[in-house]
Scaffold this active site. Sequence first.
Site, PDB file in Angstrom:
ATOM      1  N   SER A  29       0.824  -1.196   0.000  1.00 17.21           N
ATOM      2  CA  SER A  29       0.000   0.000   0.000  1.00 17.21           C
ATOM      3  C   SER A  29       0.863   1.252   0.000  1.00 17.21           C
ATOM      4  O   SER A  29       2.088   1.176  -0.093  1.00 17.21           O
ATOM      5  CB  SER A  29      -0.918  -0.024   1.229  1.00 17.21           C
ATOM      6  OG  SER A  29      -1.929   0.949   1.119  1.00 17.21           O
ATOM      7  N   ASN A  30       0.221   2.408   0.066  1.00 15.85           N
ATOM      8  CA  ASN A  30       0.902   3.700   0.118  1.00 15.85           C
ATOM      9  C   ASN A  30       0.523   4.398   1.411  1.00 15.85           C
ATOM     10  O   ASN A  30      -0.564   4.180   1.929  1.00 15.85           O
ATOM     11  CB  ASN A  30       0.410   4.585  -1.029  1.00 15.85           C
ATOM     12  CG  ASN A  30       1.175   4.366  -2.309  1.00 15.85           C
ATOM     13  OD1 ASN A  30       2.367   4.082  -2.300  1.00 15.85           O
ATOM     14  ND2 ASN A  30       0.484   4.492  -3.413  1.00 15.85           N
ATOM     15  N   ARG A  31       1.369   5.272   1.882  1.00 25.63           N
ATOM     16  CA  ARG A  31       1.009   6.080   3.055  1.00 25.63           C
ATOM     17  C   ARG A  31       0.005   7.132   2.630  1.00 25.63           C
ATOM     18  O   ARG A  31       0.301   7.951   1.774  1.00 25.63           O
ATOM     19  CB  ARG A  31       2.249   6.771   3.615  1.00 25.63           C
ATOM     20  CG  ARG A  31       3.094   5.844   4.447  1.00 25.63           C
ATOM     21  CD  ARG A  31       4.262   6.577   5.038  1.00 25.63           C
ATOM     22  NE  ARG A  31       3.876   7.539   6.069  1.00 25.63           N
ATOM     23  CZ  ARG A  31       4.749   8.170   6.839  1.00 25.63           C
ATOM     24  NH1 ARG A  31       6.033   7.960   6.690  1.00 25.63           N
ATOM     25  NH2 ARG A  31       4.337   9.004   7.757  1.00 25.63           N
ATOM     26  N   SER A  32      -1.175   7.085   3.189  1.00 27.47           N
ATOM     27  CA  SER A  32      -2.202   8.089   2.912  1.00 27.47           C
ATOM     28  C   SER A  32      -3.294   7.953   3.951  1.00 27.47           C
ATOM     29  O   SER A  32      -3.807   6.858   4.174  1.00 27.47           O
ATOM     30  CB  SER A  32      -2.789   7.870   1.508  1.00 27.47           C
ATOM     31  OG  SER A  32      -3.967   8.624   1.338  1.00 27.47           O
ATOM     32  N   VAL A  97      -2.688   6.118  -5.232  1.00 30.32           N
ATOM     33  CA  VAL A  97      -2.890   4.852  -5.943  1.00 30.32           C
ATOM     34  C   VAL A  97      -1.573   4.084  -6.003  1.00 30.32           C
ATOM     35  O   VAL A  97      -0.536   4.661  -6.335  1.00 30.32           O
ATOM     36  CB  VAL A  97      -3.383   5.123  -7.383  1.00 30.32           C
ATOM     37  CG1 VAL A  97      -3.715   3.825  -8.100  1.00 30.32           C
ATOM     38  CG2 VAL A  97      -4.583   6.058  -7.390  1.00 30.32           C
TER      39      VAL A  97
END
Length: 222
Positions: A29-32, A97
């Site tokens: 995933s991404n940091r958000s 994304v």
Amino acid sequence: AQPKSMRGIKLLISAGPTREPLDPVRYISNRSSGKMGYSIAKAARQAGADVTLVSGPVNLPPPDDIDVISVETAQQMFAAVMNHATRCDIYIGAAAVADYRPARMQEHKIKKHMADSVIELSQNPDIIASVAGLSAKPFVVGFAAETDDLENYASQKLRDKNLDMIAANLVGQDEGGFDSERNALQVFWPGGGQHFAMTEKNHLAHQLLNLITEKFHEKNPA
Ligand code: C5P
């Protein structure tokens, strides 16, 4: 500044990270946190817009009076966004994304018997570039989180993805960016730009929406 009315405007916005499963218990995933996107969605609703929010997994309550579509993966987000993109006036891509997904999702939990292992990745679709590539395209606003050389990377993305506007923020600084309640933005459009100083994401959302509404009306005179 007084919020500009967005009555009659259909806004589609994507927010939060995407999750790309490796197996039933693990993902990339991404940091958000989704805070910036949710703040914009709420501010647009307050300004009178009709808002649809396509959201990745976040720890935020669904905002009142907004149509929320929950997704997990980039491919699901792509499908949901493309399904609504031709029916909106403005699309804001505020989601982090994942550019890649594991090429195969393992059906069972991967065991730790391997010493070193390699994960094969496949490229995800670029959602915002796909929206900007539609023949009947909405006014398209992207985000860019950069650790350096903000202006160069942001204006390159504006051109490459054929966006109407890009809101860039420096991440990895003392203040602002991921998980923070505050942020600063450097906004670019073809032929211009504007800086918004460090402030609460809610306030920043209203400032950014005023600018988006102004540029949207310039491009689409009544
Ligand atoms: O290239 P980069 O990921 O930094 O571009 C950021 C912008 O592109 C954001 O608006 C993000 O939501 C969007 N994006 C997208 N689909 C992807 C990757 C990024 O819509 N696969």
